[in-house]
Design a protein around this motif. Structure first.
Motif, PDB file in Angstrom:
ATOM      1  N   ASN A 152       0.838  -1.203   0.000  1.00 44.12           N
ATOM      2  CA  ASN A 152       0.000   0.000   0.000  1.00 44.12           C
ATOM      3  C   ASN A 152       0.872   1.251   0.000  1.00 44.12           C
ATOM      4  OD1 ASN A 152       0.983  -0.340   2.500  1.00 44.12           O
ATOM      5  ND2 ASN A 152      -0.997  -0.341   3.561  1.00 44.12           N
ATOM      6  N   LEU A 153       1.197   1.690  -1.186  1.00 41.24           N
ATOM      7  CA  LEU A 153       2.036   2.883  -1.321  1.00 41.24           C
ATOM      8  C   LEU A 153       1.197   4.113  -0.989  1.00 41.24           C
ATOM      9  CD1 LEU A 153       4.776   4.096  -2.247  1.00 41.24           C
ATOM     10  CD2 LEU A 153       3.784   4.281  -4.534  1.00 41.24           C
ATOM     11  N   GLY A 154       1.646   4.864  -0.003  1.00 42.85           N
ATOM     12  CA  GLY A 154       0.870   6.037   0.405  1.00 42.85           C
ATOM     13  C   GLY A 154       1.542   7.346   0.054  1.00 42.85           C
ATOM     14  N   LEU A 155       2.841   7.280  -0.231  1.00 44.16           N
ATOM     15  CA  LEU A 155       3.583   8.521  -0.462  1.00 44.16           C
ATOM     16  C   LEU A 155       4.738   8.265  -1.423  1.00 44.16           C
ATOM     17  CD1 LEU A 155       4.521  11.472   0.444  1.00 44.16           C
ATOM     18  CD2 LEU A 155       5.906  10.283   2.161  1.00 44.16           C
ATOM     19  N   ALA A 156       4.846   9.110  -2.426  1.00 46.66           N
ATOM     20  CA  ALA A 156       5.987   9.030  -3.334  1.00 46.66           C
ATOM     21  C   ALA A 156       6.700  10.369  -3.312  1.00 46.66           C
ATOM     22  CB  ALA A 156       5.531   8.697  -4.748  1.00 46.66           C
ATOM     23  N   ILE A 157       8.003  10.319  -3.070  1.00 52.93           N
ATOM     24  CA  ILE A 157       8.793  11.551  -3.071  1.00 52.93           C
ATOM     25  C   ILE A 157       9.737  11.496  -4.263  1.00 52.93           C
ATOM     26  CG2 ILE A 157      10.456  12.945  -1.791  1.00 52.93           C
ATOM     27  CD1 ILE A 157       9.242  11.968   0.763  1.00 52.93           C
ATOM     28  N   ILE A 158       9.772  12.578  -5.014  1.00 52.35           N
ATOM     29  CA  ILE A 158      10.616  12.618  -6.205  1.00 52.35           C
ATOM     30  C   ILE A 158      11.633  13.727  -6.019  1.00 52.35           C
ATOM     31  CG2 ILE A 158      10.626  12.886  -8.704  1.00 52.35           C
ATOM     32  CD1 ILE A 158       7.673  12.151  -8.680  1.00 52.35           C
ATOM     33  N   ASP A 159      12.913  13.389  -6.132  1.00 50.60           N
ATOM     34  CA  ASP A 159      13.953  14.392  -5.944  1.00 50.60           C
ATOM     35  C   ASP A 159      14.394  14.931  -7.301  1.00 50.60           C
ATOM     36  OD1 ASP A 159      15.685  16.017  -4.631  1.00 50.60           O
ATOM     37  OD2 ASP A 159      17.186  14.487  -4.214  1.00 50.60           O
TER      38      ASP A 159
END
Ligand code: ADP
Ligand code: MG
Length: 701
Positions: A392-399
């Motif tokens: 259950n992916l709840g957050l994706a951070i992209i740098d």
């Protein structure tokens, strides 16, 4: 005239025909009457004003003057001759120059008679000169009909070759006004027209093509620019509102054990006020039932990582997983190490997934991800592969988001039924208003404060002739135990030459800094990734003192002990690149230095760039200068966003109009979210029409 007629194919306009219609389409994208009507002049030749010679400025383009020729002479030059006339009025003197047609001029020009001349003025050899002026005797000029402001339309070589000159386009537009009686549908509400004291659509369109004077033109331009920016903003803002309403987000309303434990027991330093503010903004988003789509801007070294970590902890506290995606392996690695260190005693699990992780090592990662054992996954593009499935992916951070396109963001969305919250982090400072237009569907947070105790990087500009002194300085720093970067430009078009520069530079560095006292690393784009990593590793571990490199080290690399950044041929770098490079040093406790090396000869833009770098370290200030120098076209991210498809407004020069347009679009949507009131029907109608003609809107992701 009704909307339909403006949709008439351009081939039916008198004088166009199928052949020219095709060229108009291919060269200028003109398909309909409407498209031609919206082909706005790129400039105007102003013949309403008569300049005095003393008023001329080097920036003047086309000017009109009254005066007389007092003297004509032939001057020999390298090839052939030129004919030079001394031209005077009561304020001064200048030159008129002809490179051809001398005989005709000599026979027909009357010396000492008043003329009206018109043409492009150059500053040459300490005086103004005008090559091949248009000339008319003053007494004839006074009799004739005066054209005031002549529109000049965008053109291409092909158009000209096919006889579609400015005059022809001009004539067609006149024809269009005749056919339509110059009567078009209004596209803004009366209310708005009154409030902003705008001219009507009809008046604006007439005056943009046939302005009587500067004032009428300015009013027309203002109205059309406002309208253009208004509808862009209307679209961006309503899209954002509907995303908020329609797309459900995971609700992370619970601030739990992990976040609190980390905050109380494992935070390695006190957060800056800016970091605290940003975390609050993020927490608000995450608990709002809507999906977060936030851009986090923060200069290099401003401390975005800790914000990312705390955001991930919030996700985990609420029973979800988080991922962090970086553009390169080196960066992903550094993030992984940094994050693992921060979370060491917290019980939170974290793994690394990049292209070079072996298949056998991937398998357990895939499994733990799917069964929920793994809390955080850090990696590169590899995270986007179909095999990567989360419980259950709840957050994706992209740098460093400019390296990722919209398509990739979308791909992350589909990793789950409910899209994860998205936090995009970038160290490319973009002035706020521009960011709002470019990424209007993202909310924006800014870390505008560096952690305390950070010493400003001392920046100097040195000429190549001072190289020995610079080398001596490097030796002193190395003696103190510091490390040094020496960076060479790498620009696609001249790759071979740049490569040679780099290698020559490397050799001279090795000669100047010989083994065994010194160890030199080299990293460039032509190396195998494994060799690159090896060399990088030697520098990171302190085994080598000097790192000779191309801009591959630009993004994100963190070596706190490196305190000197030498940038070779600094005049060839753009400002944002220089700023990013400088951000590689100043990460430790020591005083750091950035040395910009150049030759003697510098363009004025290059001088401005170097002066800016020396005088400020504020990324936003630097971005503003950059924007002024280059326009938004070269700003990272703008190409793909297509914001440049604007017809008349300029996102930099018309910043005030942009702000007004944004403000009024927000007001309008707040007062009348569905644009249902009778007053606003015209806006709703125009908006719907614009949306139908998607081509104009392809900059919306
Ligand atoms: P960037 O925004 O460039 O990603 P980082 O997150 O890598 O910056 O932080 C740069 C350095 O500053 C790191 O070494 C980090 O530990 C340190 N740092 C971040 N925030 C603070 C703070 N509030 N106080 C002191 N040091 C901090
Ligand atoms: Mg970073």
């Amino acid at each position: 005239m009704n909307g339909n007629t403006l949709q008439t194919p351009i081939v039916y306009l008198k004088g166009v025909g199928p052949h020219r219609a095709e060229i108009l389409q291919s060269e200028l994208g003109i398909q309909t009457f409407q498209d031609l009507l919206n082909l706005f002049p790129s400039r105007y030749i102003d013949k309403t004003h008569y300049y005095k010679i003393s008023e001329l400025q080097r920036s003047n383009a086309d000017v009109q003057l009254i005066g007389k020729i007092v003297h004509l002479k032939t001057v020999a030059q390298k090839r052939g001759q030129r004919l030079v006339a001394k031209f005077i009025d009561d304020s001064g003197e200048m030159e008129l120059v002809w490179f051809r047609g001398h005989k005709w001029i000599r026979e027909h020009i009357k010396v000492n008679e008043p003329y009206v001349i018109f043409g492009r003025c150059n500053w040459f050899n300490g005086t103004f000169s005008m090559p091949h002026p248009e000339m008319e005797l003053l007494k004839e000029h006074e009799k004739g009909l005066k054209i005031s402001m002549q529109p000049v339309y965008p053109s291409t070589e092909k158009l000209n070759n096919k006889g579609i000159t400015n005059r022809v386009i001009n004539k067609w537009i006149q024809q269009l006004f005749l056919d339509t009686k110059g009567s078009f549908s209004e596209t803004l509400s009366n209310d708005m027209i009154h409030k902003l004291k705008l001219v009507s659509k009809n008046e604006a369109l007439f005056n943009i093509h046939f302005p009587k004077n500067q004032e009428a033109l300015a009013k027309a331009q203002f109205r059309l620019k406002f309208e253009e920016l208004f509808y862009v903003q209307l679209q961006l803002i309503s899209k954002k509102i509907s995303r908020r309403q329609k797309i459900k987000g995971h609700n992370f309303n619970h601030v739990g054990e992990r976040f609190n434990n980390f905050y109380k027991n494992h935070l390695p330093f006190e957060l800056t006020e800016a970091q605290k503010r940003v975390i609050k903004e993020i927490r608000w988003d995450l608990g709002s039932n809507a999906q977060m789509n936030r851009l986090l801007q923060g200069d290099v070294g401003s401390g975005k990582t800790i914000v990312a970590v705390m955001t991930m902890l919030l996700a985990i506290d609420n029973g979800y997983q988080a991922c962090l995606m970086a553009p390169t392996e080196i960066l992903a690695n550094q993030h992984y190490q940094g994050i693992s260190a921060l979370l060491e005693h917290t019980g939170v699990t974290c793994s690394l997934l990049t292209g070079s992780i072996k298949k056998s090592a991937r398998k357990p990662i895939h499994e733990q991800l799917e069964n929920g054992e793994l809390d955080i996954l850090v990696g590169t593009h590899a995270l986007l592969e179909d095999k990567v499935k989360y419980q259950n992916l709840g957050l994706a951070i992209i740098d460093e988001q400019h390296r990722f396109g919209v398509a990739q963001r979308a791909k992350l969305w589909h990793k789950n039924n409910i899209p994860p919250h998205i936090l995009v982090m970038t160290a490319t400072p973009i002035p706020r208003t521009l960011a709002m237009s470019l990424y209007g569907d993202l909310d924006i947070s800014v870390i505008d404060e560096l952690p305390p105790g950070r010493k400003r990087v001392r920046t100097v500009h040195r000429f190549d002739s001072n190289r020995l002194k610079v080398f001596r300085f490097l030796k002193e720093e190395i003696k103190k135990g510091r490390q040094v970067y020496i960076v060479y430009p790498l620009i696609q078009e001249s790759e071979a030459m740049d490569y040679k520069d780099l290698m020559d530079g490397y050799e001279s560095v090795v000669r100047e800094f010989p083994m065994p006292d010194y160890q030199v690393s080299i990293v460039h784009g032509k190396m195998k990734p494994s060799d690159k990593d090896y060399e990088m590793e030697r520098f990171v571990s302190g085994e080598t003192q000097l790192m000779v490199a191309t801009t591959v080290i630009e993004v994100g690399v963190n070596v706190p002990n490196a305190s000197v950044m030498v940038i070779e041929s600094a005049e060839r770098f753009g400002l944002s690149q220089l700023h990013q490079l400088r951000g590689r040093v100043g990460r430790g406790a020591d005083q750091s230095y950035c040395i910009l090396m150049t030759g003697q000869k510098l363009s004025s833009d290059a001088k401005t760039r170097l002066e800016t770098m020396v005088s400020t370290s504020d990324g936003f200030e630097i971005a503003e200068v950059d924007l002024k120098l280059r326009g938004p076209g070269d700003l990272m991210g703008t190409q793909q966003s297509g914001i440049l498809n604007l017809r008349i407004a300029d996102i930099v020069k018309d910043n005030d109009i942009l702000k007004a347009a944004r403000f009024h679009a927000m007001e309008l949507l707040r007062e009348d979210p569905n644009l249902g009131s009778p007053e606003n029907l015209v806006i709703r109608h125009t908006y719907t029409q614009l949306m139908k003609h998607k081509a104009q809107w392809n900059y919306i992701s």
